[in-house]
Write a protein that holds these residues in place. Structure first.
Motif, short mmCIF file in Angstrom:
data_model
loop_
_atom_site.label_atom_id
_atom_site.label_comp_id
_atom_site.label_asym_id
_atom_site.label_seq_id
_atom_site.Cartn_x
_atom_site.Cartn_y
_atom_site.Cartn_z
N LEU A 232 7.20 4.35 -5.03
CA LEU A 232 8.30 3.62 -4.42
C LEU A 232 9.65 4.20 -4.82
CD1 LEU A 232 6.03 1.47 -3.94
CD2 LEU A 232 7.82 -0.24 -4.17
N ASP B 122 12.51 1.56 -0.91
CA ASP B 122 11.27 0.81 -0.72
C ASP B 122 11.35 -0.55 -1.42
OD1 ASP B 122 10.01 2.91 0.68
OD2 ASP B 122 9.45 3.88 -1.21
N GLU C 61 0.81 -1.22 0.00
CA GLU C 61 0.00 0.00 0.00
C GLU C 61 0.85 1.28 0.00
OE1 GLU C 61 -2.62 -0.36 3.30
OE2 GLU C 61 -3.87 -1.88 2.37
N LYS C 62 1.75 1.34 -0.96
CA LYS C 62 2.57 2.54 -1.11
C LYS C 62 2.41 3.02 -2.53
CE LYS C 62 6.80 3.87 1.30
NZ LYS C 62 6.93 5.21 0.86
N THR C 63 2.30 4.32 -2.70
CA THR C 63 2.00 4.82 -4.04
C THR C 63 3.26 5.05 -4.87
OG1 THR C 63 1.86 7.01 -3.03
CG2 THR C 63 -0.20 5.87 -3.45
#
Length: 564
Positions: free
Chosen positions: A270, A274, A266-268
């Protein structure tokens, strides 16, 4: 922590670059430190281009590798794409197999079992190829030391193409082609490609025969960027270009397998960091806990629904891995205490029941407590197997080389290696390793070092400064996130320990006679609260990043260390 301030670069070079680019002198200095000392170099640094990738045919044996693959396709031969079980190996296999399958239907993959085959090319893998009528094996991220195994395959009528990036030994395998920029007789301009990067150069060469360029191969760069990050190779030269465009693919149009992993985190947007800490561990978990084939299947899958199912399964492996490595780390730390080895210059620990798939992670964890060259052993069949990790500045591969009388087999890099030995040789090896390290290591290397790029004042940190600093990314070895030091800081009175267990430190720093003030966060630095309390002056080492809170974005300082 040792604080080491990098030497200031040439004043003339900095001033010339500052004038050419019209930027802050601190930023110009950071660029010159990184070898970016003129306008053209800066243009390539800030605006990477696939057109700046080297001609793949500059790599020794590339023409032979391409000719053999073209022959295999023309003759409808079975091709086996073979790779190691870690991130670099599995991404390499997914990349090569995915590409070749667009040209040829008879392409299959093989990942050795970590537990009964071990690292690299195995006799079991060669026998699998023989039994299933494979006449060509393309080995990725391994093979450079498989002298006997490649010779054995040749006798069986199986050709090898090797795409590796590890240091060769004195003898090069007798393969049809050996692609490895680190070969002494290879004049390829860039030496630091990872295994997946060498694989990409091979598909770049194959594509060029059809008039295509790297621009036509961008869909594969999410795999290359993941491998570059996970394998901790320098992010300069070609690796910077490949990673820059690979991150664009990851963030905008990743393959279904990587998208399925991203849906879990759930990361927009990277960064390469990341990728290293969120994506790579999940890919690695397949080979650590079950089998590397699961990772290849996920990365090569084209249907989103299937990819989601595979990613969920691999995520479960990763959760199991976390639990196991936490338990083994605790047991290993206790073993060091029980054996009264806290004051040794090395850490060498062993338990026959430790999970082989996580001993490398455990070695890294032990270095967080005892900062010294570390090996973690477990039993593997009738032998003992270990993962080695080192401290910055010390070549653990060379140390193992000096102990090879006690070792059956070893391989790896300056900072990470693997080995096997007979159980009866364990104690003799342990003593020899301690003797070699204590006789060769510079004692200052046993204290963790923070390398500081520049000493600045808080007023230097402006939105424009950070906008340009952000464009230094992707960060990694040879282009690390810039680290700054500021003296004469005071807390504005809001400093406190935060987090569930109050182990983190949060404060707002300013300098006397300055209007600049920044929120600072120091993870696991709660024990340094007394240094900043009651208005005491302090100095800090930090990097600059963004904090997003309730839709607002502000600059903050990410603390690395504090001193009075």
């Amino acid at each position: 922590m040792r604080w080491t301030l990098k030497p200031k670069p040439s004043k003339e070079n900095v001033e010339a670059l500052q004038k050419a680019l019209q930027i802050d002198p601190v930023l110009a200095s950071l660029l010159v430190q990184r070898g970016v000392d003129n306008y053209d170099a800066a243009r390539k640094f800030f605006r990477p281009s696939l057109d700046d990738l080297h001609d793949p045919f500059l790599m020794k044996d590339m023409d032979r590798a391409v000719a053999r693959i073209e022959q295999a396709i023309a003759n409808k031969e079975n091709i086996l794409v073979y790779g190691d079980y870690d991130v670099d190996g599995t991404t390499s296999v997914a990349l090569m197999a995915s590409y070749l399958k667009t040209k040829h239907s008879l392409v299959y993959t093989y990942i050795p079992n970590r537990y009964d085959e071990g690292y690299g090319v195995s006799y079991k893998g060669i026998n699998f190829a023989l039994e299933n009528d494979f006449t060509l094996i393309i080995a990725l991220d391994c093979g450079i030391k498989a002298i006997e195994k490649v010779a054995h395959a040749k006798k069986m009528g199986i050709d090898f193409i090797i795409c590796d990036h590890h240091r060769p030994g004195a003898v090069i395998p007798d393969a049809v082609a050996v692609l490895d920029p680190k070969r002494d007789d290879c004049t390829y301009p860039y030496k630091e490609l990872c295994g997946c990067g060498v694989g990409f150069k091979l598909i770049q060469a194959l594509a060029s025969k059809e008039g295509k360029t790297a621009h036509d191969l961008t869909e594969y760069l999410d795999l290359v960027a993941t491998a570059v990050g996970a394998d901790i190779v320098p992010i300069d030269g070609e690796n910077r270009i490949l990673t820059y465009f690979g991150l664009q693919v990851i963030n905008n149009n990743p393959r279904p397998g990587i998208k399925a992993i991203l849906n879990q985190v759930e990361k927009t947007e990277l960064t390469i960091t990341d990728v290293v800490f969120l994506v790579a561990p999940r890919i690695n978990a397949a080979g650590r806990m079950k089998h590397g084939n699961y990772a290849v299947t996920l990365l090569a899958e084209e249907e989103p629904d299937k990819a989601e199912n595979y990613a969920a399964e691999i995520n479960d492996y990763n959760l199991d891995r976390r639990e196991i490595d936490k338990q083994i780390t605790e047991e290993a730390l206790q073993q060091i205490i029980d054996n009264n080895e806290q004051n040794c210059l090395t850490t060498v620990v062993y338990h026959q029941d430790w999970h082989k798939g996580v001993i490398g992670i455990v070695a890294s964890r032990l270095i967080e407590t005892y900062y010294r060259p570390t090996l973690v052993f477990t039993r593997s069949g009738d032998k003992l197997a270990a993962s080695a990790r080192s401290v910055r500045g010390f070549d653990v591969y060379a140390a193992l080389e000096a102990c090879q009388d006690h070792i059956e087999q070893f391989g790896g890099h300056k900072y990470a290696a693997g080995l096997t030995l007979k159980a009866e040789n364990y104690e003799a090896f342990k003593q020899a390793f301690e003797d070699v390290v204590s006789g060769t290591i510079d004692r200052t290397l046993l204290t963790p070092e923070i390398t500081i790029d520049a000493q600045i004042d808080l007023k230097n940190i402006t939105p424009k400064f950070y906008r340009i600093l952000k464009q230094f990314a992707p960060f990694g070895p040879s282009n690390m996130t810039p680290v700054f030091m500021t003296d004469g800081l005071v807390d504005t009175g809001y400093g406190k320990c935060v987090g569930e267990d109050k182990t983190h430190l949060r404060l707002t720093a300013t300098q006397p006679n300055s209007t600049a003030r920044f929120v600072c966060i120091g993870f696991s630095m709660g024990d340094k609260y007394d240094l900043i309390s009651e208005g005491k002056p302090f100095k800090a080492v930090y990097s600059v990043d963004e904090n997003q809170w309730q839709g607002n974005i502000s600059l903050q300082l990410k603390l690395r260390d504090l001193k009075a």
